[in-house]
Design an enzyme around this catalytic site. Structure first.
Site, PDB file in Angstrom:
ATOM      1  CB  SER A   1      22.611  17.788 -17.346  1.00 32.17           C
ATOM      2  OG  SER A   1      23.917  18.305 -17.356  1.00 32.17           O
TER       3      SER A   1
ATOM      4  CE  LYS B   1      20.856  14.002 -19.249  1.00 32.11           C
ATOM      5  NZ  LYS B   1      20.039  12.948 -18.616  1.00 32.11           N
TER       6      LYS B   1
ATOM      7  CE1 TYR C   1      24.259  13.155 -20.742  1.00 28.67           C
ATOM      8  CE2 TYR C   1      25.487  15.179 -20.329  1.00 28.67           C
ATOM      9  CZ  TYR C   1      24.627  14.183 -19.898  1.00 28.67           C
ATOM     10  OH  TYR C   1      24.127  14.237 -18.621  1.00 28.67           O
TER      11      TYR C   1
END
Length: 345
Positions: free
Chosen positions: A130, A158, A154
């Site tokens: 992302s 990643k 979050y």
């Protein structure tokens, strides 16, 4: 091996289901593993109907955290040429409230998949990363060399997984890994049969706009109208999910054709679109003005973030083709045909 079978984790989700459709159309057979925490098996049923190739899609409901079940029900039954790894919890706000759940789910699940791929000698991997990993970038457009950081659990999952992959490749250069860093996926398949269907209140702008348009929500809150942008609202790089899905097929084909190492690739359009631009484009697609109100800026939001897509074009031979009109029209078709998403089915 006759069948080119690809393992797609999280393949019943929004980006996953669109990618499964493009993979099947490109001649791959797909095994989808999904826990259905934030997705619906209805999406895959519809992908089978749209393509007419349901026999090329196998679905197994399973949580990647369960190593024994993942091995016995997936790796002992199938032989894979590659894996595309989408599976993971993905709500930024929820990750701040439940960091340990996010770390356990996203990191442990990924480790299990990588361990089993290595054990069963499938060392070809596409990771769904992302633009979140470009934490505090100030220079636009963002290239793959921009400094990496994350501002929430979050995003950190990643970033950590990217580090896992770089370390894995260093330890064993037989691995071929492409890390795809998405910007802001929006839109739906032109059939209007599959699209974004978040559970609860949407975390992303486009599904929120769509739910306002069909009357599920009263109005849109636009966070901040005093940014140094052309209309004062935040600017982002929105990419049509069909373009994004085709980027995954291009990545798989690249892995098949050459030794790539472990390479990050931005998937974006390179064009910045403001929140108000998107609202106006959606109002045009729907045929009426959407109600919105301005609210205070959110902590951590930047004024603008958009990609430099040049490397994706030179390395993968891929570029985004669909513009903001197609993004809004396809989303409106999907949401107006499925007011309550897959629950209507």
């Amino acid at each position: 091996m006759g069948v080119k079978r690809v393992l797609v984790t999280g393949g019943a989700g929004y980006i996953g289901s669109h990618t499964v459709l493009e993979l099947v159309e490109a001649g791959f057979s797909v095994v989808v593993v999904d826990s259905l925490v934030n997705s619906s098996p209805e999406s895959l049923k519809r992908v089978g109907e749209i393509t007419g190739k349901a026999e090329h899609i196998d679905f197994i409901e399973l949580d990647l955290v369960d190593y024994a079940k993942l091995e016995s029900e997936v790796f002992k039954k199938y032989e894979f040429v590659s894996c595309i790894h989408f599976a993971g919890l993905k709500a930024v706000g929820e990750s701040v409230q439940q960091p340990l759940r996010y770390y356990e789910n996203n990191l442990t699940g990924t480790l299990h998949v990588l361990e089993l791929l290595g054990k069963y000698n499938c060392k070809s991997f596409v990771f769904s990363s992302s633009a979140t990993v470009y934490g505090g970038v100030e220079e636009m457009p963002v290239t793959e060399e921009a400094p990496l950081s994350a501002t929430n659990p979050y995003g950190r999952t990643k970033l950590f997984i990217e580090e896992f992959l770089r370390d894995l490749y260093k330890s064993d250069p037989e691995w071929k890994i492409i890390i795809l860093r998405y910007f802001n996926p929006v839109g739906a398949h032109p059939s209007g049969r599959i699209g974004e269907d978040p559970t609860g209140i949407p975390n992303n702008l486009m599904p929120y706009i769509a739910q306002v348009a069909v009357g599920r929500r009263e109005h849109l809150a636009i966070f901040g109208n005093d940014y140094p942008t052309h209309d004062g609202t935040g600017v982002r790089d929105y990419i049509h999910v069909v373009d994004l899905a085709k980027g995954h097929v291009a990545a798989l084909q690249k892995l098949e054709s050459s030794d790539v190492g472990c390479i990050p690739v931005n998937l974006g359009t390179g064009k910045g679109i403001s929140v108000l631009d998107l609202v106006k484009a959606f109002s045009k697609a729907a045929g009426f003005d959407l109600p919105y109100k301005f609210a205070d800026r959110r902590a951590g939001d930047v004024a603008e973030l958009y990609s430099d897509p040049a490397f994706a074009k030179s390395f993968l031979g891929w570029e985004a083709k669909l513009g903001v009109e197609e993004m809004c029209e396809s989303t409106w078709t999907w949401q107006s045909n499925n007011k309550n998403g897959y629950r209507d089915a």
